[in-house]
Design an enzyme around this catalytic site. Structure first.
Site, PDB file in Angstrom:
ATOM      1  N   PHE A 332       5.671  -1.270   8.349  1.00 31.20           N
ATOM      2  CA  PHE A 332       5.556   0.176   8.103  1.00 31.20           C
ATOM      3  C   PHE A 332       5.325   0.425   6.624  1.00 31.20           C
ATOM      4  CE2 PHE A 332       8.042   0.261  12.029  1.00 31.20           C
ATOM      5  CZ  PHE A 332       7.505   1.346  12.708  1.00 31.20           C
ATOM      6  N   ASP A 333       4.358   1.283   6.309  1.00 31.80           N
ATOM      7  CA  ASP A 333       4.282   1.854   4.975  1.00 31.80           C
ATOM      8  C   ASP A 333       5.339   2.962   4.917  1.00 31.80           C
ATOM      9  OD1 ASP A 333       3.045   2.320   2.357  1.00 31.80           O
ATOM     10  OD2 ASP A 333       2.460   4.234   3.234  1.00 31.80           O
TER      11      ASP A 333
END
Length: 645
Positions: A332-333
């Site tokens: 995940f960013d």
């Protein structure tokens, strides 16, 4: 044999005047023409059976029924053989029909091809349901728009609307094009595109999208995109392409079907040569058709991708479905994906028993005319709590420090500790402790001063979305072994924000190029990686990942282009739903292929040994196809959450 893609194409290029000239009979024929041939053949076969094929009338009626039912199959087999230069499954039925007629079994031949046609009709009806997603999306496209031109409202065809036009949308009406609200406020139902059930409040300056519904308020919208450039048009085209693209598992089935037909012709010839029974060989040809195998994958892909599109998840190709089934790592960013991407107030504290609402009001008064993101966070927080700022007499922004303002002769100071040091205002112990605690929590501490005295503090941070914990738990339940977070933030801030969320690793202080390199590193370690981001500054990492998932892609062309899966809304639960639906689709495909091969194998054994005749063989053949299509249809209403709650 079955053109599944045709179910996703809807004819729209007819004129209303032409439709008006149609008679009731014309419309009846258009609606039921697929049923006319089978119905007529059933009548002929029943009469022939009652009269008996020993009579000349019964014989000719049976032959007529065989020709009527067989013509579409014979025509398709000849055309496909000439065009593609290879034998397809319908060739088997054609040869079976010709052989039946050659030995005088007109009635048996007629019943066989009738059963094949009825079976295919039932498949088409069921397959049509799997194409409902594209049809429902196409129905969202408006046909007309109310345009303001030369001071007058005019209803014009949607093709006549141009960029820059001012469109008026009243309550209860569909927004016809993409645009920006110029006048009016309303509540928009975006669920047909995003899958979100709640209404979205819109005001001047906000973007709106064609196909969504205005539930409240009259809106004047400046058109920004029309025709194929609108978001809904791009979504429809994306879904169409995705449903048409073959995953590797379908290409294997196609190769199997290509050599299966010559093999079955050889087997039928051997059965006839050994037994001398033409009808037994005909039965082999009838049951050998791999129709169920051929339609197993496309029906599942159309149903699965259609289901996803209807709920705001755009899976861009059938090929990506199998890759999702092999994922081991989800990355995940942080900003805009796990967090909201905008700062918000997380804590307010008054020092020496100073009231918190007064701390907020003085801060909001100083920040009232500021355009700084932190100022906006304070103002929005006050607005939500109905704390209204006063109008300052004067303001002075000090870059990198904060803001000073005056109201009724009182000086208000809002900023960091450096601003207070420059103003020679000493920090009391409560203020120092507040800054230390907020820094440890990953928030920015802003101090509020009034008349050379620090009266309170406000903490501002980019907060984690409430659904993060549940989403990470869901993806782990789906078999994802590692869940990571990548961010450009300071490591201590990143760890404070994501503490307790359940990440295996938090990698901080990364530039976009560093994120790309990190994804490459994971892949060289043998991981199958999915990357979840906003599709803008992390687009290179999304492209590099085995599966790129873009969040909040509504109206963002770059996100849709960069990702393999584009989630229209910012709902994190859609990540696990998309993965679960993709895996379910592949599982359904494998089940259907197994079912089709098993049924074909049993039917071939029975046909070769004389256990069944051609009529019962046709029934078994169609049962297999209908079972496979029905299995794929389970994907239409599949929801991941039903499986975990």
């Amino acid at each position: 044999m079955h053109d599944v893609a045709r179910e996703a194409r809807i004819k729209r290029d007819f004129l209303a005047t032409d439709f008006a000239r149609e008679t009731r009979f014309d419309r009846f024929i258009e609606r039921y023409r697929e049923f006319i041939n089978p119905a007529l053949c059933i009548i002929l076969i029943l009469i022939a059976w009652l009269l008996g094929t020993a009579t000349s009338i019964g014989l000719y009626l049976a032959l007529c029924a065989a020709v009527l039912s067989g013509y579409p199959i014979v025509r398709n087999s000849v055309v496909a053989t000439i065009r593609n230069k290879k034998l397809n499954a319908e060739v088997l039925v054609t040869i079976a029909l010709i052989a039946s007629i050659a030995v005088g079994e007109y009635l048996a031949g007629a019943i066989v091809v009738l059963m094949m046609n009825i079976g295919e009709l039932l498949e088409d009806i069921t397959i049509a349901k799997t194409g409902a997603a594209v049809r429902s999306l196409m129905e969202l496209e408006a046909q007309t728009a109310r345009v303001l031109r030369h001071g007058k409202e005019r209803i014009v065809a949607i093709d006549a609307v141009q960029v820059g036009d001012l469109v008026i949308v009243r309550p209860g009406e569909k927004i016809p094009v993409d645009g920006v609200i110029k006048e009016g406020c309303g509540e928009i139902n975006q669920s047909p595109i995003t899958g979100e059930s709640s209404l979205i409040a819109k005001e001047p300056g906000d973007e709106v999208f064609g196909g969504t519904l205005n539930q409240m308020g009259v809106l004047k919208i400046a058109v920004t995109r029309v025709g194929t450039e609108t978001t809904i048009s791009k979504i429809i085209e994306l879904v169409r392409k995705a449903q048409a693209e073959k995953p590797p598992i379908e290409r294997i089935a196609d190769r199997f079907a290509s050599w299966f037909t010559p093999a079955m012709l050889t087997l039928a010839g051997l059965v006839w040569f050994i037994t001398g029974e033409t009808l037994r060989a005909v039965t082999v040809l009838v049951v050998a058709c791999p129709c169920a195998l051929v339609i197993a994958t496309p029906t599942a892909v159309v149903a699965g991708i259609g289901n996803a599109a209807r709920r705001g998840m755009l899976i861009k190709s059938g090929a990506i479905l199998e890759v999702i089934g092999k994922l081991t790592t989800l990355v995940f960013d942080k900003t805009g994906t796990l967090t909201y991407g905008t700062p918000s107030v997380t804590a307010v504290r008054g020092f020496d028993e100073y009231p918190e609402h007064e701390v907020l009001q003085w801060a909001a008064t100083a920040e009232r005319h500021s355009e700084h993101p932190l100022a906006d966070a304070i103002l929005q927080y006050c607005k939500a709590r109905e704390i209204w700022p006063l109008d300052p007499d004067e303001t002075h922004v000090i870059a990198g420090r904060g803001i000073c303002a005056k109201k009724d002769g009182k000086e208000i100071i809002v900023g960091n500790e450096r601003l207070f040091a420059e103003k020679n205002i000493p920090l009391i112990s409560a203020a120092t402790q507040f800054l230390r605690e907020m820094s440890a929590a990953g928030a920015t501490g802003v101090l509020v001063g009034l008349q050379n005295q620090v009266v309170g503090g406000i903490a501002i941070a980019d907060t984690l979305k409430p659904a993060v914990h549940e989403s990470i738990r869901d993806v782990r339940n789906l078999g994802i072994k590692k869940v990571l977070m990548l961010t450009g933030d300071d490591k201590s801030i990143a760890q404070s924000i994501a503490a307790g969320a359940g990440f295996d690793e938090i990698v901080a202080e990364l530039l976009p190029a560093d994120k790309l390199a990190y994804i490459k590193q994971l892949k060289t370690q043998g991981e199958k990686v999915a990357m979840v981001g906003d599709g803008i500054n992390d687009a290179p990492a999304l492209v590099e990942a085995d599966v790129g998932i873009a969040m909040g892609a509504l109206g963002t062309d770059a996100a849709i282009e960069a990702a393999d899966i584009a989630l229209i809304s910012d709902d994190l639960s859609k990540v696990s739903e998309a993965i679960a639906l993709s895996r379910k689709t592949v599982a359904i495909i494998k089940q259907s292929i197994f079912i089709s091969i098993t049924i074909n194998g049993i039917a071939l054994a029975l046909a070769s040994t004389g256990g069944i005749g051609p009529v019962f063989g046709a029934i078994i053949h169609n049962i297999g196809s209908i079972v496979v299509v029905g299995n794929s249809s389970r994907l239409i209403g599949y929801r991941f959450k039903k499986q975990v709650t």
